[in-house]
Scaffold this motif. Structure first.
Motif, PDB file in Angstrom:
ATOM      1  N   LYS A 167       0.828  -1.198   0.000  1.00 34.53           N
ATOM      2  CA  LYS A 167       0.000   0.000   0.000  1.00 34.53           C
ATOM      3  C   LYS A 167       0.868   1.255   0.000  1.00 34.53           C
ATOM      4  O   LYS A 167       1.894   1.317   0.681  1.00 34.53           O
ATOM      5  CB  LYS A 167      -0.912   0.010   1.226  1.00 34.53           C
ATOM      6  N   LYS A 168       0.449   2.253  -0.769  1.00 27.20           N
ATOM      7  CA  LYS A 168       1.111   3.557  -0.712  1.00 27.20           C
ATOM      8  C   LYS A 168       0.705   4.205   0.599  1.00 27.20           C
ATOM      9  O   LYS A 168      -0.456   4.569   0.796  1.00 27.20           O
ATOM     10  CB  LYS A 168       0.691   4.431  -1.901  1.00 27.20           C
ATOM     11  N   GLN A 169       1.649   4.333   1.488  1.00 35.95           N
ATOM     12  CA  GLN A 169       1.327   4.764   2.842  1.00 35.95           C
ATOM     13  C   GLN A 169       1.075   6.262   2.931  1.00 35.95           C
ATOM     14  O   GLN A 169       1.599   7.059   2.143  1.00 35.95           O
ATOM     15  CB  GLN A 169       2.461   4.379   3.806  1.00 35.95           C
ATOM     16  N   VAL A 170       0.252   6.610   3.909  1.00 36.03           N
ATOM     17  CA  VAL A 170      -0.073   8.008   4.186  1.00 36.03           C
ATOM     18  C   VAL A 170       0.592   8.406   5.493  1.00 36.03           C
ATOM     19  O   VAL A 170       1.020   7.549   6.277  1.00 36.03           O
ATOM     20  CB  VAL A 170      -1.604   8.196   4.289  1.00 36.03           C
ATOM     21  N   PRO A 171       0.715   9.699   5.771  1.00 39.03           N
ATOM     22  CA  PRO A 171       1.362  10.128   7.023  1.00 39.03           C
ATOM     23  C   PRO A 171       0.692   9.537   8.247  1.00 39.03           C
ATOM     24  O   PRO A 171      -0.535   9.448   8.325  1.00 39.03           O
ATOM     25  CB  PRO A 171       1.191  11.655   6.978  1.00 39.03           C
ATOM     26  N   GLY A 172       1.506   9.108   9.200  1.00 42.56           N
ATOM     27  CA  GLY A 172       0.991   8.613  10.462  1.00 42.56           C
ATOM     28  C   GLY A 172       0.848   7.108  10.555  1.00 42.56           C
ATOM     29  O   GLY A 172       0.570   6.576  11.633  1.00 42.56           O
ATOM     30  N   VAL A 173       1.076   6.410   9.457  1.00 44.08           N
ATOM     31  CA  VAL A 173       0.895   4.959   9.465  1.00 44.08           C
ATOM     32  C   VAL A 173       2.087   4.270  10.117  1.00 44.08           C
ATOM     33  O   VAL A 173       3.246   4.626   9.876  1.00 44.08           O
ATOM     34  CB  VAL A 173       0.714   4.425   8.032  1.00 44.08           C
ATOM     35  N   VAL A 174       1.815   3.290  10.965  1.00 49.56           N
ATOM     36  CA  VAL A 174       2.856   2.449  11.555  1.00 49.56           C
ATOM     37  C   VAL A 174       2.863   1.129  10.801  1.00 49.56           C
ATOM     38  O   VAL A 174       1.816   0.545  10.516  1.00 49.56           O
ATOM     39  CB  VAL A 174       2.620   2.220  13.066  1.00 49.56           C
ATOM     40  N   GLU A 175       4.060   0.676  10.434  1.00 43.19           N
ATOM     41  CA  GLU A 175       4.169  -0.586   9.715  1.00 43.19           C
ATOM     42  C   GLU A 175       3.734  -1.743  10.610  1.00 43.19           C
ATOM     43  O   GLU A 175       3.968  -1.724  11.821  1.00 43.19           O
ATOM     44  CB  GLU A 175       5.611  -0.801   9.249  1.00 43.19           C
ATOM     45  N   PRO A 176       3.097  -2.775  10.029  1.00 48.27           N
ATOM     46  CA  PRO A 176       2.606  -3.901  10.833  1.00 48.27           C
ATOM     47  C   PRO A 176       3.657  -4.532  11.734  1.00 48.27           C
ATOM     48  O   PRO A 176       3.383  -4.837  12.894  1.00 48.27           O
ATOM     49  CB  PRO A 176       2.115  -4.883   9.766  1.00 48.27           C
ATOM     50  N   GLN A 177       4.884  -4.736  11.206  1.00 48.28           N
ATOM     51  CA  GLN A 177       5.921  -5.372  12.018  1.00 48.28           C
ATOM     52  C   GLN A 177       6.306  -4.514  13.209  1.00 48.28           C
ATOM     53  O   GLN A 177       6.497  -5.007  14.327  1.00 48.28           O
ATOM     54  CB  GLN A 177       7.159  -5.655  11.157  1.00 48.28           C
ATOM     55  N   GLU A 178       6.396  -3.197  12.996  1.00 49.39           N
ATOM     56  CA  GLU A 178       6.748  -2.297  14.101  1.00 49.39           C
ATOM     57  C   GLU A 178       5.626  -2.251  15.126  1.00 49.39           C
ATOM     58  O   GLU A 178       5.872  -2.215  16.339  1.00 49.39           O
ATOM     59  CB  GLU A 178       7.041  -0.893  13.572  1.00 49.39           C
ATOM     60  N   PHE A 179       4.382  -2.239  14.647  1.00 50.67           N
ATOM     61  CA  PHE A 179       3.238  -2.265  15.559  1.00 50.67           C
ATOM     62  C   PHE A 179       3.308  -3.505  16.444  1.00 50.67           C
ATOM     63  O   PHE A 179       3.147  -3.424  17.668  1.00 50.67           O
ATOM     64  CB  PHE A 179       1.927  -2.250  14.769  1.00 50.67           C
ATOM     65  N   SER A 180       3.536  -4.655  15.828  1.00 51.91           N
ATOM     66  CA  SER A 180       3.599  -5.911  16.580  1.00 51.91           C
ATOM     67  C   SER A 180       4.726  -5.896  17.604  1.00 51.91           C
ATOM     68  O   SER A 180       4.544  -6.289  18.762  1.00 51.91           O
ATOM     69  CB  SER A 180       3.786  -7.091  15.612  1.00 51.91           C
ATOM     70  N   THR A 181       5.896  -5.414  17.185  1.00 54.79           N
ATOM     71  CA  THR A 181       7.059  -5.394  18.078  1.00 54.79           C
ATOM     72  C   THR A 181       6.826  -4.492  19.285  1.00 54.79           C
ATOM     73  O   THR A 181       7.053  -4.885  20.439  1.00 54.79           O
ATOM     74  CB  THR A 181       8.306  -4.923  17.314  1.00 54.79           C
ATOM     75  N   LEU A 182       6.353  -3.264  19.029  1.00 55.78           N
ATOM     76  CA  LEU A 182       6.153  -2.305  20.120  1.00 55.78           C
ATOM     77  C   LEU A 182       5.007  -2.742  21.038  1.00 55.78           C
ATOM     78  O   LEU A 182       5.087  -2.609  22.260  1.00 55.78           O
ATOM     79  CB  LEU A 182       5.855  -0.921  19.543  1.00 55.78           C
ATOM     80  N   ALA A 183       3.946  -3.281  20.442  1.00 53.54           N
ATOM     81  CA  ALA A 183       2.789  -3.701  21.242  1.00 53.54           C
ATOM     82  C   ALA A 183       3.150  -4.861  22.158  1.00 53.54           C
ATOM     83  O   ALA A 183       2.800  -4.874  23.343  1.00 53.54           O
ATOM     84  CB  ALA A 183       1.636  -4.087  20.322  1.00 53.54           C
ATOM     85  N   LYS A 184       3.882  -5.845  21.640  1.00 55.35           N
ATOM     86  CA  LYS A 184       4.241  -7.019  22.431  1.00 55.35           C
ATOM     87  C   LYS A 184       5.285  -6.694  23.492  1.00 55.35           C
ATOM     88  O   LYS A 184       5.338  -7.336  24.545  1.00 55.35           O
ATOM     89  CB  LYS A 184       4.738  -8.127  21.510  1.00 55.35           C
ATOM     90  N   ALA A 185       6.121  -5.690  23.227  1.00 56.71           N
ATOM     91  CA  ALA A 185       7.157  -5.310  24.186  1.00 56.71           C
ATOM     92  C   ALA A 185       6.636  -4.339  25.242  1.00 56.71           C
ATOM     93  O   ALA A 185       7.342  -4.035  26.206  1.00 56.71           O
ATOM     94  CB  ALA A 185       8.340  -4.696  23.450  1.00 56.71           C
ATOM     95  N   GLY A 186       5.417  -3.842  25.060  1.00 56.93           N
ATOM     96  CA  GLY A 186       4.850  -2.888  26.006  1.00 56.93           C
ATOM     97  C   GLY A 186       5.523  -1.537  25.966  1.00 56.93           C
ATOM     98  O   GLY A 186       5.526  -0.804  26.953  1.00 56.93           O
ATOM     99  N   GLU A 187       6.097  -1.178  24.830  1.00 56.26           N
ATOM    100  CA  GLU A 187       6.839   0.077  24.695  1.00 56.26           C
ATOM    101  C   GLU A 187       5.975   1.223  24.173  1.00 56.26           C
ATOM    102  O   GLU A 187       6.488   2.295  23.848  1.00 56.26           O
ATOM    103  CB  GLU A 187       8.045  -0.136  23.771  1.00 56.26           C
ATOM    104  N   ALA A 188       4.682   1.007  24.074  1.00 56.85           N
ATOM    105  CA  ALA A 188       3.773   2.055  23.602  1.00 56.85           C
ATOM    106  C   ALA A 188       2.380   1.788  24.165  1.00 56.85           C
ATOM    107  O   ALA A 188       2.059   0.668  24.575  1.00 56.85           O
ATOM    108  CB  ALA A 188       3.726   2.078  22.074  1.00 56.85           C
ATOM    109  N   ILE A 189       1.574   2.843  24.196  1.00 58.91           N
ATOM    110  CA  ILE A 189       0.164   2.671  24.548  1.00 58.91           C
ATOM    111  C   ILE A 189      -0.565   2.181  23.301  1.00 58.91           C
ATOM    112  O   ILE A 189      -0.529   2.834  22.255  1.00 58.91           O
ATOM    113  CB  ILE A 189      -0.463   3.999  25.021  1.00 58.91           C
ATOM    114  N   VAL A 190      -1.166   1.023  23.409  1.00 61.16           N
ATOM    115  CA  VAL A 190      -1.979   0.514  22.300  1.00 61.16           C
ATOM    116  C   VAL A 190      -3.412   0.979  22.544  1.00 61.16           C
ATOM    117  O   VAL A 190      -4.053   0.562  23.506  1.00 61.16           O
ATOM    118  CB  VAL A 190      -1.919  -1.017  22.209  1.00 61.16           C
ATOM    119  N   LEU A 191      -3.885   1.868  21.679  1.00 58.34           N
ATOM    120  CA  LEU A 191      -5.214   2.447  21.823  1.00 58.34           C
ATOM    121  C   LEU A 191      -6.179   1.761  20.873  1.00 58.34           C
ATOM    122  O   LEU A 191      -6.054   1.860  19.650  1.00 58.34           O
ATOM    123  CB  LEU A 191      -5.164   3.951  21.541  1.00 58.34           C
TER     124      LEU A 191
END
Length: 433
Positions: free
Chosen positions: A329-353
């Protein structure tokens, strides 16, 4: 004047002014996205050019449409609301067209299949035409017509039909007025435009010359013929019969039906082009309709089919097809890549809203995710830290995108959103589809 009369007059003034102050603000612009589930509309303000997110509820009054379910991008609307409150009024701005000019979908479809001579013009910008147009239409953007009205046929009595982006689009009515000023007497406007055509499940077409320049990872090319053979470069073989089997499997499984996607293509706005030997073959049209039923909104049929492609001398491949769809997909501003989302969410390094409804959240949610439904977000900003990294998700990305816009407008700078379908299991484990 007595004190009693003064109080009565004051009460009357307040009563008369209350509706004005209740509305408070008015914004006019084109819709970027709509979430019926969250009762939320995202649009760009014509005046400020800012993107705003506004809620509706059971008290919102709709004009020219019955409910939010009838709205979609890029409809133009006027919304009256009070900051932080649901909209008081949502009005679909409908461009007026003389009654005698109007032509409906069924009548146009009959003309396209008949022998009556006419010319069909697409008044949208060329890029919109290229991405998908009505069968047999010629591209004639309004700006080009204004500069050179002589491109219209010399025969002033020939039937001319103009269309554009639907009821709120002024391009085709404006083009028709130019034709009238040039002396043309047989004019029609297909007011519903490409949205009405797609809604009727009638095929939108793309041309070989355009597709030959877009054989890349940002476009999905499907050969839907029942037999393999010579094919377009990069095409994936997915016969109509297989698509129908997949549909049957989705319907048999209610959970799967929620995520009815092509493998690797959860983005419902992905450009998907299907083709067979001929443009209007039952296989190509059938595949087009099947994918519309899966809620893909940018499906097109190769107008000339493989036969027309080869007639133009364009390159083909023989032998093996692409092993699978590799859509990017041609990404738009503000998009987090799926792999980064998974990594940060599982590590608890961000608030998952999680901005889905409370019911969706209670059914299954990402471990430690914070649930604030999109329609409640503006009133609950105090529950979020402005210093923390915030990753927003919903089910498919639509509501997450709106939440991102809202938080950015409220000064949250460390915020991104997942623009993809997220499948979550009961135990909190998840997979980005």
């Amino acid at each position: 004047m007595s004190m009693k009369n003064i109080k009565s007059l004051s009460a009357l003034i307040v009563a008369l002014l209350l509706p004005v102050f209740a509305w408070g603000l008015e914004v006019s612009g084109r819709i970027q996205s709509v979430s019926g589930k969250a009762g939320t509309i995202q649009l760009q303000d014509d005046k400020s050019q800012e993107v705003v997110v506004i809620r509706v509820d059971q008290n919102t009054r709709f004009e020219n449409v019955k409910s939010i379910k009838e709205l979609d991008a890029p409809d133009k609307v006027v919304i009256e609301f009070e900051s932080g409150q649901p909209a008081a009024r949502v009005k679909l701005v409908v461009v007026q067209v003389p009654e005698e000019w109007l032509i409906e979908t069924k009548e146009l479809a009959v003309l396209l299949n008949g022998k009556t001579p006419f010319t069909l013009y697409d008044a949208r910008p060329a890029a919109k035409y290229d991405a998908g147009h009505l069968p047999g239409a010629l591209s004639l953007p309004l700006d080009a017509l204004k500069k050179n009205p002589s491109v219209l046929p010399q025969d002033k009595d020939q039937l001319l039909i103009f269309y554009c982006g639907g009821l709120t689009c002024p391009l085709s009515p404006s083009a028709a007025k130019i034709a009238q000023a040039e002396g043309h007497t047989n004019i029609r406007v297909y007011h519903g435009g490409d949205p009405a055509w797609r809604k009727a499940r009638l095929p939108m077409m793309v041309q070989s010359e355009w597709l030959s320049k877009n054989l890349d990872a940002h476009h999905v090319i499907l050969d839907v013929r029942s037999r393999a053979g010579e094919h377009l470069p990069g095409a994936v073989s997915l016969p109509l019969g297989e698509l129908k089997r997949m549909s049957a499997d989705f319907k048999a499984n209610k959970t799967a039906w929620m995520f009815k996607n092509l493998p690797g293509v959860s983005d419902k706005s992905a450009p998907i082009i299907v083709y067979a030997d001929r443009g209007f073959s039952p296989e190509a049209v059938g595949a087009y309709r099947e994918l519309l039923g899966w809620s893909y909104g940018q499906v097109g049929v190769l107008e000339e089919g493989l036969t027309g492609w080869k007639a133009l001398g364009l390159k083909t491949d023989v032998g093996s097809y692409a092993s699978g769809i590799t859509y990017v997909k041609k990404q738009v501003p503000g998009v987090v890549e799926p792999q980064e989302f998974s990594t940060l969410a599982k590590a608890g390094e961000a608030i998952v809203l999680d901005v889905r409804t409370a019911e969706e959240y209670s059914s299954a949610h990402v471990v430690k995710a914070v649930n604030i439904p999109l329609d409640e977000l503006e009133g609950r900003l105090g529950e979020l830290s402005r210093d923390a990294v915030i990753l927003i998700h919903c089910g498919t990305g639509a509501r997450a995108s709106m939440a991102y816009t809202l938080l950015k407008s409220k000064g949250f700078n460390n915020v991104r959103f997942l623009d993809a379908t997220l499948e979550i299991k009961k135990d909190g484990h998840f997979k980005v589809l």
